[in-house]
Design a protein around this motif. Structure first.
Motif: not given
Length: 387
Positions: A187-205
């Motif tokens: 955001l232009s206010t300086g806030e940041e939201y990370e990309n959780q990448a849920f598919l990448k995390t569960a790719l092994g299962k």
């Protein structure tokens, strides 16, 4: 305004069997109507949904008596839906309707508002009775219809309700949003939201579950169990992703009246074989759709900045442009000696969000109004927030 609330159902085994029959009836009628439409169209006739519905009702009792075991909406609505689908196809808004597969299509059937009744944590369905709902209906208003669907092992009902339009409250604050893969939103206010990448995390299962699925014999019960396990994993990933997107977009819509965001070429990005899965996992298109709908419902405005606007290469202060900036350059350094940010390290995405905000205000006309002295105090605050 029409809003929908999707609620999970808790049917008994007998009720779940009824749902499967109704969904199967709905799929069969769709395929019958599509085949008949194609036959009549090839013969030079002009088929319509009402003609097909009348034709089906004439032969229904003799040829398809099992369709009477479930609600009549399961056999009436698919023909009307097919008519709408062909109308959208002839207008160039959608693809040509296709036949539905028992294994690949999503099981569902429709309920009209006169064919259902809502109670406390329950819903009444014709020829079935009361079915337990996980929660009460969130919205108050006139119910216009509902659709029962199955996802993985669970049945859901989406109830559409006609509610009064939301009273728009003036939110003078504006914000710019830069989206990406390393960080989902900056955001232009300086806030940041990370990309959780849920598919990448569960790719092994998922890989293990898919291997187990393809090793099972075709048509066996073990293969069906493995297929349902894969479906449950995909549904879990979808739920976690949508939870993050809904919370983020609701917060932005409640706090800001003007939101600037990039107009990305999502179809083009998904053609990149190295990043296609990452872009799908981030679900940027879903983010934009949710943000646009929620902001407009609250009386705000989402301004899309052109996809060729050099937001990352331009200094937000002096407008100097870094022509040979690479994707690997995560820090922006302004080389203009007259700039207040000369040789000052800035985060690349934060600098881009400030540029997007300024460009969005420029497209709306607020920047020009303030420069010419015709803008209001609120407009001045907006431009001041833009930096």
């Amino acid at each position: 305004m029409i809003r929908a609330h999707k609620i999970r159902l808790h049917p008994t085994p007998e009720q779940a069997n009824y749902f499967a029959k109704a969904a199967g009836t709905s799929r069969f009628v769709w395929n019958w109507a599509l085949a008949e439409w194609n036959r009549q169209y090839a013969a030079g006739e002009k088929p319509t949904a009402l003609k097909l519905k009348k034709q089906f009702n004439e032969i229904r009792r003799e040829q398809f008596p099992w369709t009477w075991e479930v609600t009549k909406n399961a056999s009436d609505q698919p023909i009307l839906d097919l008519g709408k689908a062909f109308t959208a196809f002839f207008e160039g808004k959608a693809r040509r309707p296709k036949f539905k597969s028992k294994k690949r299509s999503k099981p569902s059937f429709y309920l009209a508002n006169d064919q259902m009744e809502r109670g406390d944590h329950r819903v009444w369905i014709p020829k079935l009775g009361w079915v337990n709902m996980a929660e009460n209906l969130r919205f108050q208003g006139k119910i216009t219809g509902a659709r029962v669907t199955r996802t993985a092992d669970w049945w859901f009902i989406a109830i559409t309700v006609e509610v009064p339009d939301m009273q728009s409250t003036k939110r003078p604050a504006a914000i710019g949003i830069d989206v990406g893969l390393n960080r989902l939103v900056t955001l232009s206010t300086g806030e940041e939201y990370e990309n959780q990448a849920f598919l990448k995390t569960a790719l092994g299962k998922l890989r293990q579950a898919n291997k187990r699925l393809h090793r099972r014999k075709q048509g066996s019960k073990n293969r069906e169990k493995a297929r349902r396990q894969v479906a449950r994993l995909h549904y879990r990933i979808t739920c976690m992703r949508e939870d993050v997107l809904h919370k983020l977009t609701t917060r932005l819509a409640n706090c800001y009246g003007i939101i600037g965001i990039e107009d990305l070429n999502l179809k083009g990005l998904l053609k990149n074989r190295k990043l296609a899965r990452s872009f799908s996992d981030a679900s940027l298109g879903k983010l934009l759709n949710l943000l646009t709908s929620k902001v407009e419902q609250r009386g705000g405005q989402v301004m899309k900045v052109g996809r060729f606007f050099p937001s990352s290469k331009t200094c937000h202060c002096c407008r100097w442009k870094w022509e040979d900036m690479a994707v690997s350059d995560r820090v922006f350094l302004c080389q203009n000696q007259k700039c207040a940010y000369y040789q000052f390290e800035q985060d690349r995405d934060y600098n881009a969000s400030l540029n997007i905000l300024r460009e969005a205000l420029h497209l709306i006309g607020l920047v020009d109004q303030v420069v010419s002295g015709t803008g209001s105090d609120a407009d001045v605050n907006l431009v001041m927030d833009a930096g």
